[in-house]
Design an enzyme around this catalytic site. Structure first.
Site, PDB file in Angstrom:
ATOM      1  N   ARG A  93       0.843  -1.203   0.000  1.00 32.14           N
ATOM      2  CA  ARG A  93       0.000   0.000   0.000  1.00 32.14           C
ATOM      3  C   ARG A  93       0.876   1.250   0.000  1.00 32.14           C
ATOM      4  O   ARG A  93       0.554   2.241  -0.669  1.00 32.14           O
ATOM      5  CB  ARG A  93      -0.921  -0.010   1.221  1.00 32.14           C
ATOM      6  N   ASP A 170     -17.862  -0.179   5.179  1.00 26.99           N
ATOM      7  CA  ASP A 170     -18.334   0.475   6.393  1.00 26.99           C
ATOM      8  C   ASP A 170     -18.251   2.003   6.325  1.00 26.99           C
ATOM      9  O   ASP A 170     -18.605   2.677   7.284  1.00 26.99           O
ATOM     10  CB  ASP A 170     -17.585  -0.029   7.620  1.00 26.99           C
ATOM     11  N   HIS A 199     -17.228   4.240  -2.462  1.00 28.70           N
ATOM     12  CA  HIS A 199     -16.347   5.392  -2.249  1.00 28.70           C
ATOM     13  C   HIS A 199     -16.604   6.497  -3.272  1.00 28.70           C
ATOM     14  O   HIS A 199     -15.709   7.288  -3.591  1.00 28.70           O
ATOM     15  CB  HIS A 199     -14.866   4.973  -2.284  1.00 28.70           C
ATOM     16  N   TYR A 264     -15.173  10.212   0.519  1.00 26.38           N
ATOM     17  CA  TYR A 264     -14.149   9.944  -0.491  1.00 26.38           C
ATOM     18  C   TYR A 264     -14.333  10.749  -1.772  1.00 26.38           C
ATOM     19  O   TYR A 264     -13.391  10.879  -2.561  1.00 26.38           O
ATOM     20  CB  TYR A 264     -14.120   8.445  -0.827  1.00 26.38           C
ATOM     21  N   ARG A 284      -0.520   7.690   4.401  1.00 32.32           N
ATOM     22  CA  ARG A 284      -1.442   7.011   5.319  1.00 32.32           C
ATOM     23  C   ARG A 284      -0.963   5.586   5.629  1.00 32.32           C
ATOM     24  O   ARG A 284      -1.136   5.091   6.749  1.00 32.32           O
ATOM     25  CB  ARG A 284      -2.847   6.984   4.702  1.00 32.32           C
TER      26      ARG A 284
END
Length: 441
Positions: A93, A170, A199, A264, A284
């Site tokens: 990521r 979620d 999103h 988002y 992040r």
């Protein structure tokens, strides 16, 4: 009475302890027989597995919890699979986020080309899991939590249309609860109308239990005064990432006040502004590795060494509650309402009917019944059409190994300003993911 075996797939995740805690707290409602934690990473699943075994012995005697790296053992006799995988873990990521940022465009887990990269790692692995489930436990419900849900859901529903699979997220429920707290009304007393893609959606109405729509009054407040959806105490309790993102929600609502945007959407409304404040050297992913994963895994190891979980706090959160709530709705045929990614099939009347959309659905033992949204405005429809084109082409690239399809997908993504930038980022991501992506030719 029918008992249910639950399997957590990708159980080495830092989210696993909270999910298991919620399952055990609702063992009677869920008619829970056992929980099996499955992961391909033996060290990670041993850590969360030993913690969860301890937790079960102390909080829910009679419900066995075990862990394994053998998919046959895990899936045999399963009734529910909770899937939350991340191929390459947060180390990959980090590359997804930093490579696009080095070219001046968004680097993010699910949005922009970071999401594209994640999808190409995740889709083959997810389809392998769903395929194995069709062989070993074909009647099991598969609840997928894995990101990027928009493209994973397209891949699952296209490849395994008859699988008992629901793709969920979620984020809408998290934003609903944030809005409920802001309004000072219990979430259970509100009904949110919503449409979009994962999103990439908007809330159109917020009804109280008397049928009053509260969105117009919220709109008036946002347009006439300074409003913060997240209070300072909540920001300080966590980190300020979500506080900053919710400020962009307000800005997005002010800019386009017809509907309240999902958080988002900010990455697309305010791409350049958000990117200008991102640190290309600490993203992040770095925060998650340094803080969230460290806190959770350190506590797991501390509890294992002490032989008790009684002073652990790894047992709360919307993430665990939401997926368990949906399983409960299936088991007990409650017909509760949840926002789910499903084939459109007319739910949004003027949108591609064979596309996956994210809309409210009623959930019962028989599956889901999407709520009819009707026709949506041209602005939102056009944004969704471009985004869906990107998503479908990304899935095509993952399924066929086509470099050309990948390049087409990249150029359709709203965060990419040109062919040259898109191709450069694609080629760097391809090299960084050569051990994970299908080969693109």
């Amino acid at each position: 009475m029918k008992k249910n075996k639950f399997v957590v797939v990708g159980a080495g995740s830092s989210y696993t302890p909270a999910i298991v805690a919620v399952l055990l707290s609702r063992k009677d409602d869920l008619k829970l027989s056992e929980i099996v934690l499955y992961d391909i990473d033996a060290a990670r699943v041993a850590r969360t597995g030993q913690f969860c075994e301890l937790y079960a012995r102390e909080h829910a005697q009679g419900v066995p919890v075990s862990y394994t790296t053998d998919i046959e053992t895990a899936f045999r006799g399963a009734d529910f699979l909770f899937v939350q995988i991340r191929p390459g873990c947060n180390q990959q990521r980090e590359k997804d986020e930093k490579i696009p940022l080095s070219h001046g465009i968004l680097g993010q887990e699910t949005c922009g080309l970071g999401g594209f990269s994640f999808a190409l790692r995740c889709i083959p692995a997810i389809l392998d899991i769903v395929g194995k489930a069709q062989e070993i436990c074909p009647n099991a419900w598969i609840l997928n939590y894995s990101n990027p849900e928009a493209m994973i859901s397209e891949a699952i529903y296209r490849t395994y249309p008859n699988a008992k699979a629901l793709c969920i997220c979620d984020m809408p429920i998290s934003q609903e609860e944030t809005i409920a707290d802001f309004l000072g009304i219990p979430h259970k007393d509100l009904t949110f109308k919503y449409f979009g893609l994962n999103h990439f959606g908007w809330f159109t109405n917020i009804y109280d239990k008397d049928g009053n729509d509260l969105l117009p009054a919220l709109r008036e407040r946002v347009l006439s005064e300074t409003v913060s959806l997240v209070n300072a105490e909540a920001e300080e309790k966590h980190d300020n990432y979500w506080g900053e993102m919710y400020k962009h929600v307000i800005e997005g609502f002010q800019a386009y006040p017809e509907f309240l945007p999902l958080v988002y959407i900010s990455y697309y409304y305010f791409h350049n502004e958000i990117v200008s404040h991102m640190d290309p050297n600490y993203t992040r992913a770095n925060y998650v590795l340094d803080v969230r994963e460290k806190v959770v895994f350190d506590d797991c190891e501390r509890c294992i060494a002490a032989g008790t979980t009684k002073d652990s706090s790894l047992h709360t959160g919307v993430h665990g509650n939401y997926i368990v709530d949906i399983a409960n709705a299936i088991i007990n045929n409650t017909h509760e309402r949840f926002i789910i990614n499903t084939m459109n099939h007319g739910a949004i009347g003027n949108f591609n009917h064979d596309a996956v959309v994210e809309v409210p659905c009623y959930v019962s033992a028989g599956g889901i019944e999407p709520v009819s949204v009707g026709y949506i405005p041209q602005f939102h429809k056009s944004l969704m059409e471009a985004q869906k084109g990107y998503e479908k082409l990304a899935v095509e690239a993952a399924l066929t190994g086509s470099y050309q399809k990948a390049l087409q997908a990249v150029l359709l993504n709203r965060t990419v300003p040109s062919y040259a930038v898109g191709k450069a980022v694609l080629d760097e991501l391809m090299e960084a993911n050569k051990d994970y992506w299908p080969e693109l030719k």
